[in-house]
Design an enzyme around this catalytic site. Structure first.
Site, short mmCIF file in Angstrom:
data_model
loop_
_atom_site.label_atom_id
_atom_site.label_comp_id
_atom_site.label_asym_id
_atom_site.label_seq_id
_atom_site.Cartn_x
_atom_site.Cartn_y
_atom_site.Cartn_z
N ARG A 225 0.81 -1.03 -0.07
CA ARG A 225 -0.12 0.03 0.01
C ARG A 225 0.81 1.19 -0.05
O ARG A 225 1.96 1.26 0.74
CB ARG A 225 -0.74 -0.02 1.28
CG ARG A 225 -1.98 -0.97 1.28
CD ARG A 225 -3.13 -0.68 0.15
NE ARG A 225 -4.20 -1.55 0.15
CZ ARG A 225 -4.11 -2.63 -0.60
NH1 ARG A 225 -3.38 -2.81 -1.52
NH2 ARG A 225 -5.48 -3.46 -0.69
N HIS A 273 -0.98 0.20 -9.84
CA HIS A 273 -1.81 -0.72 -8.85
C HIS A 273 -2.30 -1.99 -9.66
O HIS A 273 -3.48 -2.22 -9.72
CB HIS A 273 -2.88 -0.15 -8.14
CG HIS A 273 -3.28 -0.84 -6.79
ND1 HIS A 273 -3.67 -0.31 -5.67
CD2 HIS A 273 -3.41 -2.02 -6.62
CE1 HIS A 273 -4.22 -1.23 -4.91
NE2 HIS A 273 -3.74 -2.39 -5.38
P1 NDP Z 1 -1.51 -11.80 4.88
O1 NDP Z 1 -2.32 -11.40 5.92
O2 NDP Z 1 -1.44 -13.30 4.30
O3 NDP Z 1 -0.01 -11.75 5.41
C1 NDP Z 1 0.62 -10.56 5.92
C2 NDP Z 1 1.92 -10.73 6.55
O4 NDP Z 1 2.38 -9.32 7.14
C3 NDP Z 1 2.04 -11.62 7.46
O5 NDP Z 1 3.28 -12.47 7.48
C4 NDP Z 1 2.06 -11.05 8.82
O6 NDP Z 1 2.70 -11.52 9.91
C5 NDP Z 1 2.79 -9.73 8.26
N1 NDP Z 1 2.65 -8.52 9.44
C6 NDP Z 1 1.34 -7.82 9.49
N2 NDP Z 1 1.65 -7.11 10.64
C7 NDP Z 1 3.08 -6.95 10.88
C8 NDP Z 1 3.85 -6.15 11.72
N3 NDP Z 1 3.19 -5.18 12.29
N4 NDP Z 1 4.97 -6.56 11.81
C9 NDP Z 1 5.52 -7.44 11.15
N5 NDP Z 1 4.77 -8.39 10.25
C10 NDP Z 1 3.45 -7.96 10.15
O7 NDP Z 1 -1.57 -10.85 3.63
P2 NDP Z 1 -1.17 -11.06 1.95
O8 NDP Z 1 0.16 -11.77 1.97
O9 NDP Z 1 -2.17 -11.88 1.57
O10 NDP Z 1 -1.44 -9.59 1.51
C11 NDP Z 1 -0.50 -8.44 1.81
C12 NDP Z 1 -1.03 -7.13 1.33
O11 NDP Z 1 -0.38 -7.15 -0.13
C13 NDP Z 1 -2.39 -6.95 1.30
O12 NDP Z 1 -2.50 -6.51 2.54
C14 NDP Z 1 -2.29 -5.85 0.31
O13 NDP Z 1 -2.06 -4.69 0.83
C15 NDP Z 1 -1.43 -5.88 -0.67
N6 NDP Z 1 -1.73 -6.42 -2.16
C16 NDP Z 1 -1.52 -5.58 -3.34
C17 NDP Z 1 -1.76 -5.94 -4.37
C18 NDP Z 1 -1.40 -5.13 -5.62
O14 NDP Z 1 -1.62 -5.30 -6.84
N7 NDP Z 1 -0.50 -4.11 -5.32
C19 NDP Z 1 -2.55 -7.24 -4.60
C20 NDP Z 1 -2.95 -8.06 -3.50
C21 NDP Z 1 -2.38 -7.60 -2.09
P3 NDP Z 1 2.22 -12.86 10.76
O15 NDP Z 1 2.28 -13.91 9.75
O16 NDP Z 1 3.08 -13.22 11.76
O17 NDP Z 1 0.77 -12.41 11.28
C1 OXD Z 2 -5.69 -6.20 -3.20
C2 OXD Z 2 -5.19 -5.34 -4.02
O1 OXD Z 2 -5.55 -6.04 -2.01
O2 OXD Z 2 -5.48 -5.50 -5.25
O3 OXD Z 2 -5.96 -7.32 -3.36
O4 OXD Z 2 -4.57 -4.39 -3.83
#
Ligand code: NDP
Ligand code: OXD
Length: 310
Positions: A225, A273
């Site tokens: 993001r 995006h």
């Molecule tokens: P998940 O919820 O599966 O994974 C999130 C990860 O971040 C976990 O490993 C979590 O740790 C870690 N995390 C969260 N908070 C913290 C913190 N404070 N400190 C350290 N680690 C932290 O999310 P996804 O992998 O499915 O997606 C990630 C992001 O990708 C989405 O939220 C979205 O914003 C972005 N996205 C962007 C897209 C694009 O086209 N640009 C498309 C799709 C998604 P733990 O495992 O220990 O909980």
């Molecule tokens: C998502 C994105 O969060 O597309 O899936 O950004």
């Protein structure tokens, strides 16, 4: 049973609603803003919904996010807290993200920009190359997307580490976690990939302090993001060449305003995006499976923990 599709993006409605109607043949599918009677809507599938909309639906049972990131849904202060919010986990979304991350890690590692600059000058000059195993890549966020991208980078023999909230065991990936693991993670990372969710804890996490802890000449790939990055700090780090390049797919304001410095910065590569998009044909199956589970009294998959914000 009625499902409401509500996306702020008109093109989503054009592609998703026909696909939903042809798949959920035994349901009524309504498309925002034509929501009809509010009290007969059971499910909502949303992307950046109008604030207040979901609170107006008295019989809503489950909210499905079209995206993996739910920050835009949670931002709505009126969002009902008792209704489960399910985020998008879908193979096509994961695969698309891994492609994007690998593409740009390789582009950086194999110095494609430098060769393009040389080509523009008709310059034949072989630059020193490093092995992938000598290139430390760090993935912030080892969740669904981060762990898949990290695994693929490790298969390409990059020296991969990941940082998450809790310790992880991902094949070929060195795990760092929590506040206490952040410094060592950053100091070893030459190509940083951000795949964290946007929460109160992670907003602004890529700032002057954390960027400074990366080795001089490090590269940043932000696919999570825009608000993870303090833009002024990243621009300053690029200008003084502490950060060699930034690959940005997400921005604090989208679409990025035409006068934003990122557009013309020589060290910035931008995409609008699209790192990974949710494909209706695969994602609808995951929504249907969760509706089936809900109606069979089975636990829903991929429910957001409201306390953690992801
Ligand atoms: P998940 O919820 O599966 O994974 C999130 C990860 O971040 C976990 O490993 C979590 O740790 C870690 N995390 C969260 N908070 C913290 C913190 N404070 N400190 C350290 N680690 C932290 O999310 P996804 O992998 O499915 O997606 C990630 C992001 O990708 C989405 O939220 C979205 O914003 C972005 N996205 C962007 C897209 C694009 O086209 N640009 C498309 C799709 C998604 P733990 O495992 O220990 O909980
Ligand atoms: C998502 C994105 O969060 O597309 O899936 O950004």
């Amino acid at each position: 049973m009625t499902l409401l599709f509500a996306s702020s993006d008109k093109e989503d409605t054009e592609s998703w609603v026909p696909a939903l109607r042809s798949t959920l043949t035994d349901r009524e599918v309504r498309a925002y803003p034509d929501i009809g009677r509010e009290d007969d809507i059971d499910y909502a599938l949303v992307w950046k919904p109008e604030p207040g909309l979901l609170a107006r639906l008295p019989n809503l049972k489950v909210i499905f996010s079209m995206g993996a990131g739910v920050d835009a849904v949670l931002k709505d202060e009126t969002l009902p807290t008792h209704i489960p919010l399910v985020r998008m986990v879908d193979d096509s979304l994961t695969e698309g993200m891994t492609e994007y991350v690998v593409l740009h890690a390789l582009r950086i590692h194999r110095q494609l920009e430098a060769y393009r600059a040389q080509q523009a000058q008709h310059l034949w000059n072989q630059l020193p190359e490093r092995l992938g195993r000598e290139r430390p890549v760090g993935v912030m966020g080892l969740g669904v997307l981060g762990s898949d991208a990290a695994t693929m980078l490790s298969r390409l023999r990059f020296d991969v580490a990941g940082w998450s909230r809790s310790p992880k065991s991902v094949d070929g990936v060195t795990s760092f976690h929590g506040e206490e693991g952040l410094d060592a993670f950053l100091r070893r990372t030459e190509i940083l990939v951000n795949l964290l969710p946007l929460t109160a804890e992670t907003t602004g996490i890529l700032n002057a302090d954390t960027l400074r802890r990366l080795p001089r000449g490090a590269h940043v790939i932000n696919v999570a993001r825009g608000l993870h990055v303090v833009d002024a700090d990243l621009l300053a780090a690029l200008d003084d060449e502490h950060i060699a390049s930034a690959t940005l797919d997400v921005f604090s304001t989208e679409p990025l305003p035409a006068d934003h410095p990122y557009w013309s910065h020589p060290a910035v590569t931008m995409t609008p995006h699209v790192a990974s998009v949710t494909h209706a044909r695969t994602a609808i199956r995951t929504v249907m499976e969760n509706i089936r589970r809900f109606e069979a009294g089975e636990p829903l998959q991929n429910v957001v923990d409201r306390g953690r914000g992801y």
